[in-house]
Design an enzyme around this catalytic site. Structure first.
Site, mmCIF file in Angstrom:
data_model
loop_
_atom_site.group_PDB
_atom_site.id
_atom_site.type_symbol
_atom_site.label_atom_id
_atom_site.label_comp_id
_atom_site.label_asym_id
_atom_site.label_seq_id
_atom_site.Cartn_x
_atom_site.Cartn_y
_atom_site.Cartn_z
ATOM 1 N N LYS A 13 -77.551 32.376 -31.282
ATOM 2 C CA LYS A 13 -78.785 32.379 -31.494
ATOM 3 C C LYS A 13 -79.597 31.205 -31.615
ATOM 4 O O LYS A 13 -80.837 31.085 -31.152
ATOM 5 C CB LYS A 13 -79.330 33.476 -32.588
ATOM 6 C CG LYS A 13 -78.535 34.811 -32.622
ATOM 7 C CD LYS A 13 -78.998 35.746 -33.946
ATOM 8 C CE LYS A 13 -78.454 35.069 -35.282
ATOM 9 N NZ LYS A 13 -76.945 34.837 -35.392
ATOM 10 N N ARG A 88 -82.300 41.423 -40.708
ATOM 11 C CA ARG A 88 -80.854 41.138 -40.751
ATOM 12 C C ARG A 88 -80.445 42.698 -41.650
ATOM 13 O O ARG A 88 -79.326 42.843 -41.433
ATOM 14 C CB ARG A 88 -80.382 40.116 -41.719
ATOM 15 C CG ARG A 88 -79.489 39.159 -41.023
ATOM 16 C CD ARG A 88 -79.296 37.916 -41.978
ATOM 17 N NE ARG A 88 -78.090 37.102 -41.772
ATOM 18 C CZ ARG A 88 -78.302 35.891 -41.081
ATOM 19 N NH1 ARG A 88 -79.528 35.438 -40.934
ATOM 20 N NH2 ARG A 88 -77.254 35.407 -40.823
ATOM 21 N N ARG A 127 -68.041 24.400 -35.571
ATOM 22 C CA ARG A 127 -69.491 24.079 -35.570
ATOM 23 C C ARG A 127 -69.718 22.964 -36.472
ATOM 24 O O ARG A 127 -69.560 23.017 -37.772
ATOM 25 C CB ARG A 127 -70.501 25.279 -35.958
ATOM 26 C CG ARG A 127 -71.924 25.132 -35.772
ATOM 27 C CD ARG A 127 -72.668 26.550 -35.899
ATOM 28 N NE ARG A 127 -72.548 27.110 -36.941
ATOM 29 C CZ ARG A 127 -73.258 28.334 -37.143
ATOM 30 N NH1 ARG A 127 -73.963 28.767 -36.146
ATOM 31 N NH2 ARG A 127 -73.391 29.028 -38.220
ATOM 32 N N ARG A 160 -71.538 23.263 -42.178
ATOM 33 C CA ARG A 160 -72.151 24.102 -43.266
ATOM 34 C C ARG A 160 -71.405 24.903 -44.045
ATOM 35 O O ARG A 160 -70.224 25.208 -43.614
ATOM 36 C CB ARG A 160 -72.876 25.246 -42.534
ATOM 37 C CG ARG A 160 -74.416 24.839 -41.741
ATOM 38 C CD ARG A 160 -74.847 25.923 -41.005
ATOM 39 N NE ARG A 160 -75.031 27.117 -41.388
ATOM 40 C CZ ARG A 160 -75.341 28.392 -41.030
ATOM 41 N NH1 ARG A 160 -75.987 28.213 -39.815
ATOM 42 N NH2 ARG A 160 -75.397 29.490 -41.532
ATOM 43 N N ARG A 171 -69.065 36.895 -44.142
ATOM 44 C CA ARG A 171 -70.167 36.929 -43.110
ATOM 45 C C ARG A 171 -70.011 37.930 -41.944
ATOM 46 O O ARG A 171 -71.043 38.613 -41.704
ATOM 47 C CB ARG A 171 -70.725 35.662 -42.376
ATOM 48 C CG ARG A 171 -71.228 34.612 -43.638
ATOM 49 C CD ARG A 171 -71.143 33.196 -43.265
ATOM 50 N NE ARG A 171 -72.314 32.742 -42.297
ATOM 51 C CZ ARG A 171 -72.192 31.945 -41.264
ATOM 52 N NH1 ARG A 171 -71.202 31.139 -41.263
ATOM 53 N NH2 ARG A 171 -73.121 31.765 -40.458
HETATM 54 P P1 AMP Z 1 -78.024 31.545 -40.809
HETATM 55 O O1 AMP Z 1 -78.433 30.353 -40.545
HETATM 56 O O2 AMP Z 1 -79.120 32.718 -39.916
HETATM 57 O O3 AMP Z 1 -76.679 32.116 -40.413
HETATM 58 O O4 AMP Z 1 -78.584 32.073 -42.249
HETATM 59 C C1 AMP Z 1 -77.739 31.385 -43.345
HETATM 60 C C2 AMP Z 1 -77.645 32.449 -44.510
HETATM 61 O O5 AMP Z 1 -78.753 32.260 -44.998
HETATM 62 C C3 AMP Z 1 -77.187 33.797 -44.287
HETATM 63 O O6 AMP Z 1 -75.853 33.855 -44.542
HETATM 64 C C4 AMP Z 1 -77.865 34.411 -45.597
HETATM 65 O O7 AMP Z 1 -77.177 34.201 -46.806
HETATM 66 C C5 AMP Z 1 -79.189 33.795 -45.481
HETATM 67 N N1 AMP Z 1 -80.290 34.467 -44.722
HETATM 68 C C6 AMP Z 1 -80.800 33.935 -43.677
HETATM 69 N N2 AMP Z 1 -81.578 34.835 -42.995
HETATM 70 C C7 AMP Z 1 -81.418 36.076 -43.882
HETATM 71 C C8 AMP Z 1 -82.034 37.273 -43.956
HETATM 72 N N3 AMP Z 1 -83.027 37.750 -42.933
HETATM 73 N N4 AMP Z 1 -81.996 38.261 -44.778
HETATM 74 C C9 AMP Z 1 -80.953 37.803 -45.841
HETATM 75 N N5 AMP Z 1 -80.407 36.517 -45.831
HETATM 76 C C10 AMP Z 1 -80.622 35.680 -44.716
#
Ligand code: AMP
Length: 213
Positions: A13, A88, A127, A160, A171
């Protein structure tokens, strides 16, 4: 164009949203990037978010909805946006629908990127992100303990915390339970466009632009 990118962790994404945003001239809004930035800066939001992010859980809906509402109110988002990592949960999706409808600017489309689970796990293990310029790279899994440096700027390539194998399973579970139901939510609204996310980055990008025409 007002667009949401939907898909499990590792589907691509972020990479595709960034490229598409450049092509369309609209901001790429990644809630994960915003939260990681806040955590690195040590703000109150960052400290709170970190408690949930570190173990692969979700930051509570009211925090996320407030954050996105504020970001979408900025001038650059008036031209459109690509949301990556938000919504989400069904609660977040409903709040977004309400917010955009109240402004008379509903979503144009939701792109779902589908990738088989075993490939997602492999991609997340390999990654890396450049600590200086944020470029995402994929390293061979057999070398995944070797970090190396960024081709674009020479910065350090880091993993990360939440891409570590212990957190990835959690996740995925959270995705299946909380986020996957959004596929049905947006299909019912006639907004869903499904894209196969396997193959090269260029191939996936071609498919995405094809679906948006
Ligand atoms: P991502 O980079 O999109 O994988 O986000 C990393 C982490 O940030 C996720 O595993 C959540 O802990 C938090 N996070 C990001 N976006 C959201 C969201 N829309 N709602 C809740 N937690 C989020």
């Amino acid at each position: 164009m007002r667009l949401v990118m939907l898909g499990p962790p590792g589907a691509g994404k972020g990479t595709q949203a960034k490229r598409l945003a450049e092509r369309l001239g609209v901001p790429h809004i990644s809630t994960g990037d915003i939260l990681r930035g806040a955590a690195a800066a040590g703000t109150a939001l960052g400290k709170e978010a970190r408690r949930f992010m570190d173990d692969g859980g979700l930051v509570p809906d009211p925090v996320m909805v407030g954050l996105v509402e504020e970001r979408l109110a900025q001038a650059d988002a008036g031209r459109g946006f690509i949301l990556d990592g938000f919504p989400r949960t069904v609660g977040q999706a409903e709040a977004l629908d309400e917010l955009l409808t109240s402004r008379g600017r509903p979503l144009d489309a939701v792109l779902q990127i589908a990738v088989p689970r075993d490939e997602l796990v492999r991609r997340l293990a390999g990654r890396r992100v450049c600590g200086d310029c944020g470029t995402l790279v994929q390293v061979a899994v057999e070398h995944s303990s070797a970090n190396g440096s960024c081709d674009a700027c020479g910065g350090p390539l880091l993993q990360r915390d939440d891409d570590r194998v212990e957190t990835v399973g959690r996740r995925m579970e959270v995705y299946d339970r909380e986020t996957e139901p959004l596929v049905g939510h947006y299909r019912t609204k006639g907004l869903l466009r499904e894209v196969v996310g396997t193959g090269s980055r260029d191939e996936v990008f071609q498919r995405i632009t094809g679906k948006l025409q």
